[in-house]
Design a protein around this motif. Structure first.
Motif, PDB file in Angstrom:
ATOM      1  N   TYR A  42      -0.076  -2.654   3.439  1.00 32.42           N
ATOM      2  CA  TYR A  42       0.300  -0.988   2.913  1.00 32.42           C
ATOM      3  C   TYR A  42      -1.249  -0.931   2.201  1.00 32.42           C
ATOM      4  CZ  TYR A  42       4.148  -4.808   3.587  1.00 32.42           C
ATOM      5  OH  TYR A  42       4.503  -5.718   4.006  1.00 32.42           O
ATOM      6  N   GLY A  43      -1.605   0.660   1.468  1.00 30.97           N
ATOM      7  CA  GLY A  43      -1.748   0.818   0.980  1.00 30.97           C
ATOM      8  C   GLY A  43      -2.867   0.926   1.634  1.00 30.97           C
ATOM      9  N   GLU A  44      -4.714   1.744   0.820  1.00 30.72           N
ATOM     10  CA  GLU A  44      -5.993   1.586   1.732  1.00 30.72           C
ATOM     11  C   GLU A  44      -6.532   0.802   0.999  1.00 30.72           C
ATOM     12  OE1 GLU A  44      -6.944   4.056   3.745  1.00 30.72           O
ATOM     13  OE2 GLU A  44      -4.393   4.393   3.835  1.00 30.72           O
ATOM     14  N   LEU A  45      -8.018   0.258   1.438  1.00 28.78           N
ATOM     15  CA  LEU A  45      -9.188   0.064   1.181  1.00 28.78           C
ATOM     16  C   LEU A  45      -9.627   1.077   0.376  1.00 28.78           C
ATOM     17  CD1 LEU A  45      -9.833  -3.480   0.950  1.00 28.78           C
ATOM     18  CD2 LEU A  45     -11.432  -2.676   3.255  1.00 28.78           C
ATOM     19  N   ALA A  52      -9.299  -4.966  -2.732  1.00 33.45           N
ATOM     20  CA  ALA A  52      -7.894  -6.002  -1.843  1.00 33.45           C
ATOM     21  C   ALA A  52      -6.543  -6.741  -2.598  1.00 33.45           C
ATOM     22  CB  ALA A  52      -8.721  -6.263  -0.482  1.00 33.45           C
ATOM     23  N   VAL A  53      -5.461  -7.757  -1.739  1.00 34.53           N
ATOM     24  CA  VAL A  53      -5.114  -8.384  -3.031  1.00 34.53           C
ATOM     25  C   VAL A  53      -3.595  -8.540  -1.632  1.00 34.53           C
ATOM     26  CG1 VAL A  53      -2.315  -8.152  -3.961  1.00 34.53           C
ATOM     27  CG2 VAL A  53      -4.145  -7.287  -4.967  1.00 34.53           C
ATOM     28  N   ASN A  92      -0.387   2.219  -4.553  1.00 29.97           N
ATOM     29  CA  ASN A  92      -1.244   3.211  -4.922  1.00 29.97           C
ATOM     30  C   ASN A  92      -3.241   3.322  -5.407  1.00 29.97           C
ATOM     31  OD1 ASN A  92       0.803   5.733  -3.990  1.00 29.97           O
ATOM     32  ND2 ASN A  92       1.445   5.578  -6.209  1.00 29.97           N
ATOM     33  N   ARG A  93      -2.487   1.687  -5.949  1.00 30.20           N
ATOM     34  CA  ARG A  93      -4.307   1.289  -6.394  1.00 30.20           C
ATOM     35  C   ARG A  93      -4.356   0.079  -5.791  1.00 30.20           C
ATOM     36  NH1 ARG A  93      -2.892   0.671 -12.228  1.00 30.20           N
ATOM     37  NH2 ARG A  93      -5.047   1.142 -12.734  1.00 30.20           N
ATOM     38  N   PHE A  94      -3.768  -0.327  -4.879  1.00 30.31           N
ATOM     39  CA  PHE A  94      -4.227  -1.940  -3.985  1.00 30.31           C
ATOM     40  C   PHE A  94      -4.134  -1.079  -2.706  1.00 30.31           C
ATOM     41  CE2 PHE A  94      -2.417  -4.211  -8.755  1.00 30.31           C
ATOM     42  CZ  PHE A  94      -3.566  -4.590  -8.638  1.00 30.31           C
TER      43      PHE A  94
END
Lengths: 389, 197
Positions: A42-45, A52-53, A92-94
């Motif tokens: 989920y989200g963008e690198l 990245a989490v 949105n951040r990770f």
């Protein structure tokens, strides 16, 4: 189509299977010739690959941590409460990576996968695993996704153990380790509950000594019973009291009537057990409870947790819940004390909750506040690394 | 914590040392010592909002009920154990101070001096428990359950064989600052002690 979902949901998500051709040498000495991991992201690198989490799942968890697989899905992923746009693990951040670990039964290589040596499902012959095997397979995944260092490795319960093992196995590849409702090792009581669960599975006549697939059966009763036992230990007495009390689902205590009496809690547990036994694999359950029992963070470090944590380079967030008796606050406090003695950065919160061990999955304003404040710093660090890049 | 108090506490902290702050509040002191002295600091706090404030600052905060004891901290595991403005809120301040001296090589303790002339006058003239800007609680809702004076505190140190390395006093009133050097128990608003055993 996505507008059918809440605005703070990652919306529709699609799992994908990633194949790893290189053999994986396991802690037990055996070798997995190749393996698959089923993954959701989920989200963008970001361009520095600094956000990245990794989400580590617990005993019965899998890759579907957030969002929905179809617009008709009633229930989102298992940690949707805390993963999504604007949530503590803010997509949105990770760039969030969730997977089903090897040994699992949701699409990654495990007892239900085909053993290349026999052409049949591995079943009971699947090699025993340790948390470090998960870490090593996850590190392959990181490499494939272009992640050389995790902003954070995050997990609850067994997932927290997985996260702590990361911090020790690859100290320079983790910036933050988040261990929620976790422990450095299980207590005798914990192992005892796991053994009861395993015995329940093994005594089911349909278990066929683990070879149930070739007999065309499933040890449903045993697995359901194992889940019922587990489930009781994940809840608190208070929670069961408020949620079910002594309410009856059917029957009556009235004199002269002999309709069978069923308490609400009986029906609830039976439902939990039955639905679990349909979706989960019994050999995976045995394998994962063993993995959990054998986990001992400090074993290879002279049984000294301080010596173990002295290898870590990351910062830690440790969270426990007041009514969790399966992974009690005391277990978290032991982690914290060892980290302080090892001079590591650590934050610890013991969240008031009557939800027992399951609290780590459920909504709780204070837990969310703590989690959000911590992850906010993690995100800011990751964004700083982009600016420095 | 006021700037003069902070200036004094900072002087007694060794740069780069390990510091434990009991009742660290929103983490302001640890954050400040982190940037000025590069300390390896940990704070103990019980209030949920303050804990979150510490986390937001990047301060190592450990949720702990100090009243339940500090047995999980090994002997002499910190250079300095601090406690600013929390002594009066403890169940047993004497026991906590003993624990602080066991865990740390040195301790720094600050507390509001109840022997201050303004507190005495308030009680003496009004006949009511003092309510001031600094101590704005009513008697029934105050978390401050063990007030003491400079004299009381030094008596405790004597009884427990605690050495006072330094004593400093601060006051927000210019005139009191002139007099507190001679009569600390009468004019100090806050007393600051540097202790060892």
């Amino acid at each position: 189509m996505n507008n059918r979902f809440p605005t703070n949901s990652v919306g529709l998500v699609k799992p994908r299977i990633i194949h790893f051709e290189e053999p994986l040498e396991l802690a037990c000495g055996r070798i997995l010739p190749h393996f698959d991991l089923v993954v959701e992201t989920y989200g963008e690198l970001n361009r520095a690959a600094s956000n990245a989490v990794l989400i580590c799942h617990a005993l019965s968890g899998h890759h579907h941590a957030a969002g929905f697989h179809t617009p008709e899905d009633k229930k989102p992923g298992w940690w949707d409460e805390y993963i999504g746009p604007g949530k503590p693990i803010d997509t949105n951040r990770f760039y969030v990576v969730a997977l089903n670990n090897i040994g699992g039964c949701h699409g990654s290589t495990g007892p239900r996968a085909i053993n290349p040596a026999t052409g049949k499902a591995w079943g009971r012959d699947f090699p025993p695993l340790r948390a470090r095997d998960w870490v090593h397979s996850q590190s392959r995944l990181a490499a494939k996704l272009g992640i050389s260092q995790w902003a954070a490795v995050v997990g609850g319960s067994l997932g927290g153990m997985n996260a702590m093992r990361w911090a020790l196995e690859y100290p320079d590849r983790v910036r933050h380790c988040v261990a929620i409702a976790s422990a450095m090792k299980l207590s005798a009581q914990n192992i005892a509950f796991n053994e009861i669960a395993r015995r329940a599975i093994k005594s089911d006549p349909d278990f066929h000594n683990g070879d149930y697939l070739s007999h065309g059966t499933l040890p449903r009763n045993g697995l359901a019973l194992a889940r019922m036992i587990g489930h009781v230990t994940y809840l608190s007495d208070e929670l069961m009291g408020t949620r079910f009390g002594r309410e009856l689902r059917s029957g009556t205590f009235e004199r002269g009537l002999d309709a069978p009496i069923e308490f609400q809690v009986e029906s609830y547990l039976r439902h939990q057990g039955d639905s679990f036994s349909e979706i989960f694999d019994a050999n995976t359950y045995l394998l994962m409870t063993k993995l959990l029992d054998y986990f001992d963070l400090a074993r290879e470090y002279g049984d000294d947790p301080v010596a173990a944590f002295s290898h870590a380079q990351c910062k830690f967030l440790v969270v426990s819940f007041t009514t969790d008796w399966r992974f009690s606050p005391q277990r978290s406090r032991e982690i914290v004390d060892a980290l302080i003695a090892a001079n590591k950065d650590v934050v610890y919160a013991n969240i008031e909750s009557d939800m027992g061990h399951d609290a780590f999955l459920l909504p709780n304003a204070r837990y969310e506040g703590v989690f959000r404040a911590y992850m906010d710093n993690v995100a800011r660090e990751a964004e700083q690394l982009v600016r420095n890049a | 914590m006021l700037q003069p108090e902070l200036d004094i506490v900072q002087k007694w902290i060794t740069p780069g040392s390990r510091v434990l702050d009991l009742g660290c509040g929103d983490g302001m002191l640890l954050q400040s010592l982190g940037s000025s002295h590069q300390i390896e600091g940990y704070g103990l706090e019980i209030d949920p909002e303050r804990i979150t404030a510490c986390i937001a600052k990047g301060v190592n905060v450990i949720e702990t009920d100090i009243n339940k004891g500090l047995a999980h901290f090994p002997d002499k595991s910190f250079e300095t154990v601090l406690m600013t403005n929390s002594l009066q809120a403890l169940m047993r301040p004497d026991r906590t101070i003993e624990e602080m001296l066991r865990i740390g090589r040195e301790c720094v303790v600050t507390f509001p001096n109840f022997g201050n002339i303004r507190a005495r006058t308030y009680l003496g003239v009004k006949g009511q428990m003092p309510v001031t800007k600094q101590l704005s609680y009513q008697w029934y809702d105050t978390p401050n359950i063990h007030f003491c004076t400079v004299k009381d505190f030094e008596t405790l140190c004597l009884e427990k064989n605690i050495s006072i390395i330094h004593r400093a006093t601060v006051s927000s009133h210019a005139i009191d600052r002139q007099l507190m050097g001679i009569w600390p128990n009468l004019f100090a608003e806050t007393a600051i002690y540097h202790l060892s055993k």
